[in-house]
Design an enzyme around this catalytic site. Sequence first.
Site, short mmCIF file in Angstrom:
data_model
loop_
_atom_site.label_atom_id
_atom_site.label_comp_id
_atom_site.label_asym_id
_atom_site.label_seq_id
_atom_site.Cartn_x
_atom_site.Cartn_y
_atom_site.Cartn_z
N GLU A 135 -4.38 1.42 -6.05
CA GLU A 135 -3.52 0.34 -6.52
C GLU A 135 -3.53 0.36 -8.04
O GLU A 135 -4.50 0.85 -8.65
CB GLU A 135 -3.98 -1.01 -5.98
CG GLU A 135 -2.98 -2.14 -6.14
CD GLU A 135 -1.62 -1.78 -5.57
OE1 GLU A 135 -0.74 -1.39 -6.38
OE2 GLU A 135 -1.44 -1.85 -4.34
N CYS A 137 0.88 -1.17 0.00
CA CYS A 137 0.00 0.00 0.00
C CYS A 137 0.91 1.21 0.00
O CYS A 137 1.55 1.53 1.00
CB CYS A 137 -0.91 0.01 1.22
SG CYS A 137 -1.98 1.45 1.30
#
Length: 234
Positions: free
Chosen positions: A109, A2
């Site tokens: 993402e 992340c």
Amino acid sequence: MCGRVHLSTDYSEIKIALKLGEDAPAPNFEPDWNVGPTKDQLVVYLHPETRQRVSEKMRWGLIPRWATEPKSDYPTHNAMAETLLEKPTWRGPWRDGRRCLIVTDGFYEWDRRKKRKQPYAIARAKNQMTIMAGLWDVWQRPGFETVKSCTIITSSPNALIEPLHDRMPVLLAEKDWPKWLGEELATEAELLALLRPYPADDMQLWPVSTRVGKVQNNGPDLTMPIEIDDELMF
């Protein structure tokens, strides 16, 4: 992994959602739609003396307390759940119970299966805040400013994230916050059991502008859904 999150919810709403005390001091918080490593994250943790939830901004990228300088020679913005008890960087905060909630509205993402990497915004469904499991620590050395820093814990992906990446941040539901923060007694095994992929059916994702790829870009437009070629969808 992340490496990018966003948070624009008004702090008054955050204070209610995270059940912070009425007299809890408010950090100097501004909306940010493109938070990357080394920038500040909004963190909630249990104050060691008052045992009350407090919020604070901390540097994203944990600086080990044993580091000689207020920086790390390697990326520390993510901590793999599987190595929390093994890696020296994480063992200290874990042993000392420095667990925290990383407050976000969601994360980004990239789909790397195509020649043109396509970013997606990802969040819990139904406009729920996307609260992540984290660790925090304090770095102190004479002659230097004290630095509080944090890391986001990651796990294997759920079915929604797996096509994009082999890791995802650990998201925590409200019922798990007291145990993670230390308000409720929990064994080490019970805490580690919380570090699992979040249910895919309670999450959503949508394609967003490639402008999010540059951390210098900011603004609410970065989280707005866009239309892309059907061949890029999955």
